[in-house]
Design an enzyme around this catalytic site. Structure first.
Site, PDB file in Angstrom:
ATOM      1  N   SER A 157       0.883  -1.185   0.064  1.00 29.39           N
ATOM      2  CA  SER A 157       0.083  -0.050   0.202  1.00 29.39           C
ATOM      3  C   SER A 157       0.821   1.163   0.123  1.00 29.39           C
ATOM      4  CB  SER A 157      -0.890   0.051   1.235  1.00 29.39           C
ATOM      5  OG  SER A 157      -1.873   0.887   1.009  1.00 29.39           O
ATOM      6  N   ASP A 253      -9.594  -3.160  -5.987  1.00 27.27           N
ATOM      7  CA  ASP A 253      -8.588  -2.220  -5.414  1.00 27.27           C
ATOM      8  C   ASP A 253      -8.593  -0.747  -6.128  1.00 27.27           C
ATOM      9  OD1 ASP A 253      -6.566  -0.754  -4.025  1.00 27.27           O
ATOM     10  OD2 ASP A 253      -5.541  -2.830  -3.474  1.00 27.27           O
ATOM     11  N   HIS A 283      -8.483  -4.086  -1.475  1.00 25.36           N
ATOM     12  CA  HIS A 283      -7.292  -3.574  -0.798  1.00 25.36           C
ATOM     13  C   HIS A 283      -7.348  -4.283   0.491  1.00 25.36           C
ATOM     14  CE1 HIS A 283      -4.214  -0.649  -0.639  1.00 25.36           C
ATOM     15  NE2 HIS A 283      -4.598  -0.854   0.556  1.00 25.36           N
TER      16      HIS A 283
END
Length: 326
Positions: A157, A253, A283
């Protein structure tokens, strides 16, 4: 429009455990406190050492957590890990178990960076902390008994975005070449909250949270054009000469489009790149570690990491190849 019908059934329990809500200034301290509480109650693997390495000029020392596998012949390879959290939450310790497992699986020294968080420390503070850790790793390679030709940067991330930015900064500041960059659903582009893709960004990490993370990282100041790529790798104008890359992202995502675009740009710059897109995955889907999509991604990440740390040589006949799994 809801995308719940597109979610892999094995991942649905996570949506019940972690209700989706936007992160913003009003909820930041509460969210950090909740993460600290969960971290304190979770079984963790203790690092072999917690060290403080010199920071950038005028900046404080940077804490790093070091994991060393037992019984490995030196010099060993090394992995520099950067944790996620949208630039505003998270801590290196939350990946202790994963980093201990990385060290064992790859016979590598793993160093995890405790970079300063925004908004208290906006750009360039976080990336400078990561750079300080990487520069220390190269400088102390003999003392750490690691092979400086086999150092990989990795992150998830925001940590994946920082790892990509670090690869750019290391190239431009003349550090020795990295062996690879392993980027798990990396956060690369401040424009992602405005993505026109209606199938992404509904769950876990939302457009609102992403917008807040980038605003916190910017710190209310303009970013000079020459530093834009270190702030957000999607804004870099020259990707040539970067380390081989592995990029993994879920099809639901919010970062899907920017990750695919970045992989394509790496390919155009003749950088070897492997891209995996996992259907039905949002995600942070790998928090359901036993689910089939998470297991596939874990195996793909491990294989790429092993290749980068081992006898990985760039074959000019396939430089820039992009592999997409749908």
């Amino acid at each position: 429009m809801t995308t719940r019908h597109l979610v892999d059934p094995a991942l649905l329990p996570l949506l019940e455990m972690l209700p989706t809500r936007d992160l913003h200034a009003g909820t930041l301290m509460e969210t950090r406190a909740l993460m600290r509480e969960r971290l304190g109650s979770a079984p963790l693997a203790a690092p072999d050492a917690v060290l403080h390495v010199p920071g950038a000029d005028g900046a404080p020392a940077v804490a790093v957590r070091l994991f060393r596998p037992p019984g490995v012949a030196s010099p060993s390879p090394a992995i520099l890990h950067i944790h996620g959290g949208g630039f505003v939450i998270g801590a290196a310790a939350m990946n202790d178990a994963a980093n201990a497992a990385r060290a064992m699986r790859h016979g590598a020294v793993v160093v995890s960076v405790e970079y300063r968080l925004a908004p208290e420390t906006p750009f360039p503070g976080p990336i400078e902390d990561c750079y300080a850790a990487l520069a220390w790793l190269f400088a102390e390679a003999p003392a750490l008994a690691i092979d400086p030709a086999r150092i990989v940067v990795t992150g998830e991330s925001a940590g994946g975005g920082l790892a990509a930015a670090l690869a750019l900064l290391a190239r431009d500041r003349g550090l020795p070449p990295l062996a690879g960059q392993v980027l798990t659903y990396p956060m690369l582009d401040p424009a992602s909250p405005d993505s026109a893709n209606p199938s992404t960004g509904e769950f876990i990490w939302t457009r609102g949270s992403t917008r807040f993370g980038w605003e916190a990282m910017r710190g209310g100041r303009p970013i000079a054009s020459e530093n834009a790529g270190y702030f957000a790798p999607a804004l870099a104008t020259d990707l040539r000469g970067l380390a081989p890359a592995f990029i993994a992202v879920g099809a639901l995502d919010l970062f899907l489009d920017e990750d695919v675009a970045y992989a394509t740009r790496l390919s155009h710059a003749a950088v070897p790149v492997e891209l995996h897109v996992y259907p039905g995955a949002f995600h942070g889907f790998d928090l359901v570690a036993h689910a089939a999509p998470a297991l596939r991604m874990a195996d793909d990440i491990a294989a790429a990491t092993a290749r980068f740390l081992g006898e990985y040589a760039v074959d000019s006949s396939c430089a820039g190849d992009v592999r997409v799994i749908n």
